[in-house]
Motif scaffolding. Structure first.
Motif, PDB file in Angstrom:
ATOM      1  N   GLY A 249      -4.805  40.698  23.341  1.00  0.00           N
ATOM      2  CA  GLY A 249      -4.694  39.574  22.413  1.00  0.00           C
ATOM      3  C   GLY A 249      -5.841  39.470  21.432  1.00  0.00           C
ATOM      4  O   GLY A 249      -5.940  38.480  20.693  1.00  0.00           O
ATOM      5  N   MET A 250      -6.700  40.478  21.359  1.00  0.00           N
ATOM      6  CA  MET A 250      -7.865  40.408  20.476  1.00  0.00           C
ATOM      7  C   MET A 250      -7.469  40.178  19.017  1.00  0.00           C
ATOM      8  O   MET A 250      -8.125  39.417  18.291  1.00  0.00           O
ATOM      9  CB  MET A 250      -8.705  41.680  20.602  1.00  0.00           C
ATOM     10  N   THR A 251      -6.384  40.812  18.578  1.00  0.00           N
ATOM     11  CA  THR A 251      -5.954  40.636  17.186  1.00  0.00           C
ATOM     12  C   THR A 251      -5.301  39.279  16.950  1.00  0.00           C
ATOM     13  O   THR A 251      -4.895  38.981  15.823  1.00  0.00           O
ATOM     14  CB  THR A 251      -4.971  41.755  16.777  1.00  0.00           C
ATOM     15  N   ASP A 252      -5.222  38.462  17.996  1.00  0.00           N
ATOM     16  CA  ASP A 252      -4.703  37.101  17.851  1.00  0.00           C
ATOM     17  C   ASP A 252      -5.826  36.119  17.507  1.00  0.00           C
ATOM     18  O   ASP A 252      -5.593  34.912  17.457  1.00  0.00           O
ATOM     19  CB  ASP A 252      -4.013  36.666  19.154  1.00  0.00           C
ATOM     20  N   TYR A 253      -7.029  36.636  17.286  1.00  0.00           N
ATOM     21  CA  TYR A 253      -8.196  35.838  16.892  1.00  0.00           C
ATOM     22  C   TYR A 253      -8.387  34.606  17.796  1.00  0.00           C
ATOM     23  O   TYR A 253      -8.174  33.470  17.389  1.00  0.00           O
ATOM     24  CB  TYR A 253      -8.082  35.420  15.419  1.00  0.00           C
ATOM     25  N   PRO A 254      -8.814  34.851  19.042  1.00  0.00           N
ATOM     26  CA  PRO A 254      -8.949  33.752  20.016  1.00  0.00           C
ATOM     27  C   PRO A 254      -9.933  32.665  19.604  1.00  0.00           C
ATOM     28  O   PRO A 254      -9.849  31.538  20.110  1.00  0.00           O
ATOM     29  CB  PRO A 254      -9.421  34.485  21.281  1.00  0.00           C
ATOM     30  N   ASN A 255     -10.863  32.946  18.701  1.00  0.00           N
ATOM     31  CA  ASN A 255     -11.800  31.905  18.258  1.00  0.00           C
ATOM     32  C   ASN A 255     -11.100  30.742  17.575  1.00  0.00           C
ATOM     33  O   ASN A 255     -11.656  29.655  17.447  1.00  0.00           O
ATOM     34  CB  ASN A 255     -12.832  32.492  17.294  1.00  0.00           C
ATOM     35  N   PHE A 256      -9.855  30.980  17.145  1.00  0.00           N
ATOM     36  CA  PHE A 256      -9.077  29.924  16.497  1.00  0.00           C
ATOM     37  C   PHE A 256      -8.161  29.198  17.465  1.00  0.00           C
ATOM     38  O   PHE A 256      -7.337  28.380  17.046  1.00  0.00           O
ATOM     39  CB  PHE A 256      -8.256  30.513  15.350  1.00  0.00           C
ATOM     40  N   SER A 257      -8.304  29.454  18.765  1.00  0.00           N
ATOM     41  CA  SER A 257      -7.401  28.821  19.731  1.00  0.00           C
ATOM     42  C   SER A 257      -7.562  27.302  19.808  1.00  0.00           C
ATOM     43  O   SER A 257      -6.682  26.588  20.274  1.00  0.00           O
ATOM     44  CB  SER A 257      -7.612  29.428  21.127  1.00  0.00           C
ATOM     45  N   HIS A 258      -8.710  26.811  19.326  1.00  0.00           N
ATOM     46  CA  HIS A 258      -8.946  25.366  19.331  1.00  0.00           C
ATOM     47  C   HIS A 258      -8.864  24.768  17.934  1.00  0.00           C
ATOM     48  O   HIS A 258      -9.360  23.670  17.680  1.00  0.00           O
ATOM     49  CB  HIS A 258     -10.322  25.061  19.944  1.00  0.00           C
ATOM     50  N   GLY A 259      -8.228  25.515  17.023  1.00  0.00           N
ATOM     51  CA  GLY A 259      -8.090  25.020  15.669  1.00  0.00           C
ATOM     52  C   GLY A 259      -9.038  25.731  14.709  1.00  0.00           C
ATOM     53  O   GLY A 259     -10.001  26.380  15.125  1.00  0.00           O
ATOM     54  N   GLY A 260      -8.755  25.583  13.416  1.00  0.00           N
ATOM     55  CA  GLY A 260      -9.558  26.267  12.417  1.00  0.00           C
ATOM     56  C   GLY A 260     -10.873  25.580  12.153  1.00  0.00           C
ATOM     57  O   GLY A 260     -11.133  24.504  12.637  1.00  0.00           O
TER      58      GLY A 260
END
Length: 260
Positions: A249-260
């Protein structure tokens, strides 16, 4: 659902260690004949050949620098002599190069990465397609990376070569489709290999890495190898021209899992 590649003539470049080794073994376990390509450590390549023979498979090791079209042509000629052609090519050979900001990079080092990662895949695919097209059959899998999409500071040659290889994959897939040949890419994320031991062996580096992976684990070489076996098999006979990411799931940009 069983996957059998009985008798399929396969070449895996850069196959004497890491991901390439796992792919070669997985293909052999599925019944394929496998060429172990290497440029160094012949003892490692020959050891893999012996392992394959011990499980009843057929394999041989061939030294060739994939960035050299003459050496690549000679390798394919040896395959022709031994097996009469090729059915599956896995373009795995690649390097990430020396870390340097673009404006500080060494031109020769930068070109070396592109010559191996992009030109190497092109040289091998070109030779493979010259054999596959007349037979109206074949599969090519190019090893790209999550960095065909994700920027990586300090590694502009690597990211550029992998992004270019992804587009080369699409173009070759379009060209080869009328000849019943499939061309795909596999894009690994963080995979545990000796090359990146400095990352996964350090607790702080590992913690930082896992924050980039939604599945919260580093990948294993077998994760990539098993997917390659599926993609070159009849199970994926309607799949071509795309990159399949194996990245947790790295290309799913996990840093954005809590919103932009």
């Amino acid at each position: 659902m069983n996957i059998t590649l009985d008798g399929k003539r396969t070449l895996v470049t850069g196959a004497n260690s890491g991901i390439g080794e796992s792919i070669a073994m997985a293909l052999a376990e599925s019944g394929a004949k496998v060429v172990i390509n290497y440029v160094s450590h012949p003892e490692a390549a020959n050891n893999i050949v012996e392992q394959i023979k011990q499980i009843g498979g057929d394999a041989m090791a061939i030294a060739a620098d994939v960035s050299d079209p003459i050496e690549v042509a000679a390798m394919f000629e040896r395959i022709d002599q031994a097996w009469g052609g090729i059915d599956i090519l896995v373009n795995n050979a690649g390097i990430d190069g020396v870390s340097a900001m673009t404006w500080e990079s060494d031109i020769d080092q930068w070109q070396k990465v592109v010559q191996i990662n992009l030109f190497g895949a092109y040289h091998c695919a070109r030779e493979a397609l010259r054999r596959m097209v007349p037979n109206q059959s074949g599969v090519i899998v190019n090893m790209t990376s999550v960095h065909e999409e994700i920027a990586w500071s300090g590694y502009s040659a690597y990211t550029a070569s992998k992004a270019a290889l992804a587009m080369l994959t699409k173009t070759m897939a379009q060209e080869a489709a009328p000849h019943s040949i499939r061309v795909l890419s596999v894009g690994p994320g963080a995979i545990q290999t000796p090359i990146n031991q400095s990352v996964w062996s350090d607790p702080d580096s590992m913690k930082d890495l896992l924050e980039k992976i939604p599945l919260n684990r580093i990948g294993q070489t077998e994760d990539v190898a098993k997917m390659v076996v599926v993609l070159v098999s009849h199970i994926a006979s309607y799949v071509t021209g795309r990159t399949i990411f194996i990245d947790g799931g790295m290309t799913d940009y996990p840093n954005f899992s809590h919103g932009g």
